[in-house]
Write an enzyme that holds these catalytic residues in place. Structure first.
Site, PDB file in Angstrom:
ATOM      1  N   SER A 127      40.053  26.474   4.722  1.00 24.57           N
ATOM      2  CA  SER A 127      40.275  25.263   5.061  1.00 24.57           C
ATOM      3  C   SER A 127      39.499  24.806   6.310  1.00 24.57           C
ATOM      4  O   SER A 127      39.826  26.159   7.290  1.00 24.57           O
ATOM      5  CB  SER A 127      42.307  24.887   5.007  1.00 24.57           C
ATOM      6  OG  SER A 127      42.306  23.785   6.241  1.00 24.57           O
ATOM      7  N   GLU A 129      41.119  23.945   9.051  1.00 23.54           N
ATOM      8  CA  GLU A 129      41.626  23.784   9.801  1.00 23.54           C
ATOM      9  C   GLU A 129      41.511  26.118  10.213  1.00 23.54           C
ATOM     10  O   GLU A 129      42.232  26.130  11.996  1.00 23.54           O
ATOM     11  CB  GLU A 129      43.219  23.732   9.549  1.00 23.54           C
ATOM     12  CG  GLU A 129      44.982  23.974  10.136  1.00 23.54           C
ATOM     13  CD  GLU A 129      44.856  22.925  11.335  1.00 23.54           C
ATOM     14  OE1 GLU A 129      43.955  22.539  11.202  1.00 23.54           O
ATOM     15  OE2 GLU A 129      45.383  23.007  12.097  1.00 23.54           O
ATOM     16  N   TYR A 151      49.462  27.340   9.989  1.00 26.73           N
ATOM     17  CA  TYR A 151      49.408  26.923   8.579  1.00 26.73           C
ATOM     18  C   TYR A 151      47.433  28.106   8.403  1.00 26.73           C
ATOM     19  O   TYR A 151      47.418  28.188   7.926  1.00 26.73           O
ATOM     20  CB  TYR A 151      49.093  25.467   8.563  1.00 26.73           C
ATOM     21  CG  TYR A 151      48.492  24.899   7.778  1.00 26.73           C
ATOM     22  CD1 TYR A 151      48.875  25.231   6.144  1.00 26.73           C
ATOM     23  CD2 TYR A 151      46.296  24.814   7.911  1.00 26.73           C
ATOM     24  CE1 TYR A 151      47.229  24.997   5.068  1.00 26.73           C
ATOM     25  CE2 TYR A 151      46.024  24.166   6.646  1.00 26.73           C
ATOM     26  CZ  TYR A 151      46.415  24.040   5.573  1.00 26.73           C
ATOM     27  OH  TYR A 151      46.243  23.694   4.257  1.00 26.73           O
TER      28      TYR A 151
END
Ligand code: NAP
Ligand code: GDD
Length: 327
Positions: A127, A129, A151
């Protein structure tokens, strides 16, 4: 007929990927968790040809069983606790599922295909992220990772573990560093869908406002249907690798509001949007924008749906769902 096993089959990407692989003639299997998963019927409705196996990324023996029973050529690991805000409230669980779950599956695949490393091709849903407090703009495969949430930290673990299994065991393991991708199937908790659902309800007179957090955050938003194609292309390469998948454009939550409200004829959305610190994060990822040159050059991939088309598609789908009482 090639065979694929997808974890996260009940999620947004799992459903699009299953449709894509079925259309290509694959025998598609999905891992589903829980004794009575509420999304089981959705999978049966949308992709009835998918064969489901009970299992959970935190339960290694269930993964070994699912691999034995499906005997796949390709494994797509899309399962995760994927909501960033929730990951602070459940950091240990997020680490177990989104982080250690990747190791469980990699190890299960390695043992399953011990006779011939590389026989089973592996895709990991990494990701953007992971870039978190970005160290370079735009972000590419080589950009230093600086995750800002439990996460993001878990995804970094899964990402490096995927690379490590490729380098240590000669596995055909690929990591797709996907930037935000959305669709009418997006979970209601994510900002795009939260906005498009609210806009539909406001436009139909069923609500008068939506409450949000940081309106200045900027993301590189694409269409999920385009992004699952990149996943498949990665596993068709002669060797595994890491690929950024992104549009290369960034937009703020305000831009999203402009487009979504504008589509139903509301030019000034300020009376309809409230802000609450409850929806702000302990550490924010301010701006993401990806450089997908490698995916374009090696995979021949490029996004088809533009940001305005995506927002319009989602608002229209939510208008229809709201009118029909499906949502
Ligand atoms: P999603 O809609 O939230 O789906 C997540 C899936 O993971 C669901 O099917 C969920 O099943 C499953 N899952 C949760 N806990 C599990 C567990 N313990 N064992 C097995 N499966 C479990 O996410 P998505 O948007 O489709 O994203 C797919 C993957 O890509 C995720 O790994 C996500 O982190 C990653 N990713 C997404 C984006 C994006 O913008 N969408 C961008 C980059 C990376 P239940 O139905 O049982 O909860
Ligand atoms: N969810 C949400 N709800 N986000 C809000 C809100 C709100 O009310 N108000 C503002 N935002 C901001 C968030 O602070 C964030 O900066 C941005 O909108 C996007 O939030 P999300 O839609 O929740 O997505 P995300 O970027 O945190 O995470 C998604 O994309 C990642 C890839 O970058 C998820 O799909 C992750 O699983 C994925 O890895």
């Amino acid at each position: 007929m090639p065979t694929a096993l997808i974890t996260g089959i009940t999620g947004q990407d799992g459903l699009y990927l299953a449709e894509l692989l079925l259309a290509k003639g694959y025998d598609v299997h999905g891992l589903i968790r829980g004794q009575n998963n509420p999304r089981r019927d959705l999978v049966a409705d949308l992709v009835p040809d998918v064969r489901l196996h009970n299992g959970d990324l935190t339960d290694m023996s269930s993964l070994i069983r699912a691999l034995r029973d499906s005997d796949p050529d390709e494994v797509y690991n899309l399962g995760a606790i994927s909501y960033v805000a929730y990951s602070w409230e459940n950091a240990a669980l997020t680490t177990d599922v989104t982080g250690k779950g990747v190791l469980n599956l990699l190890e299960a695949v390695r043992l399953h295909a011990a006779d011939e490393p590389g026989r089973v091709r592996f895709y990991q849903a990494s990701s953007s992220e992971m870039f978190g407090k970005v160290q370079e703009t735009p972000q590419r495969e080589t950009t230093l990772l600086w995750p800002r949430s439990p996460y993001g930290v878990s995804k970094v673990f899964g990402h490096h573990m995927t690379i490590n299994y490729r380098e240590s065991y000669g596995m055909h393991a690929s990591s797709g560093i996907l930037f935000n991708h959305e669709s009418p199937r997006r979970g209601h908790e994510f900002v795009t869908r939260k906005v498009t659902r609210a806009v539909a309800r406001i436009s139909l007179g069923l609500a008068d406002h939506v409450t949000l957090g940081n309106l200045d955050a900027r993301r590189d938003w694409g269409f999920a249907g385009d992004y699952v194609e990149a996943m498949w292309l990665m596993l068709q390469q002669p060797e595994g690798g890491d690929f950024v998948v992104a549009t290369g454009e960034t937009h703020s939550v305000r831009d999203l509001l402009d487009l979504a409200f504008g589509h139903v004829g509301i030019d000034d959305w300020t009376p309809h949007v409230r802000q609450d610190p409850r929806y702000r994060r302990p550490a924010e990822v301010d701006e993401l924008v990806g450089d997908a040159s490698k995916a374009r050059e090696v995979l021949g991939w490029k996004p088809k749906v533009t940001f305005p088309e995506l927002v319009t598609m989602m608002v229209d789908a939510d208008l229809e769902a709201t009118r029909q009482g499906w949502t």
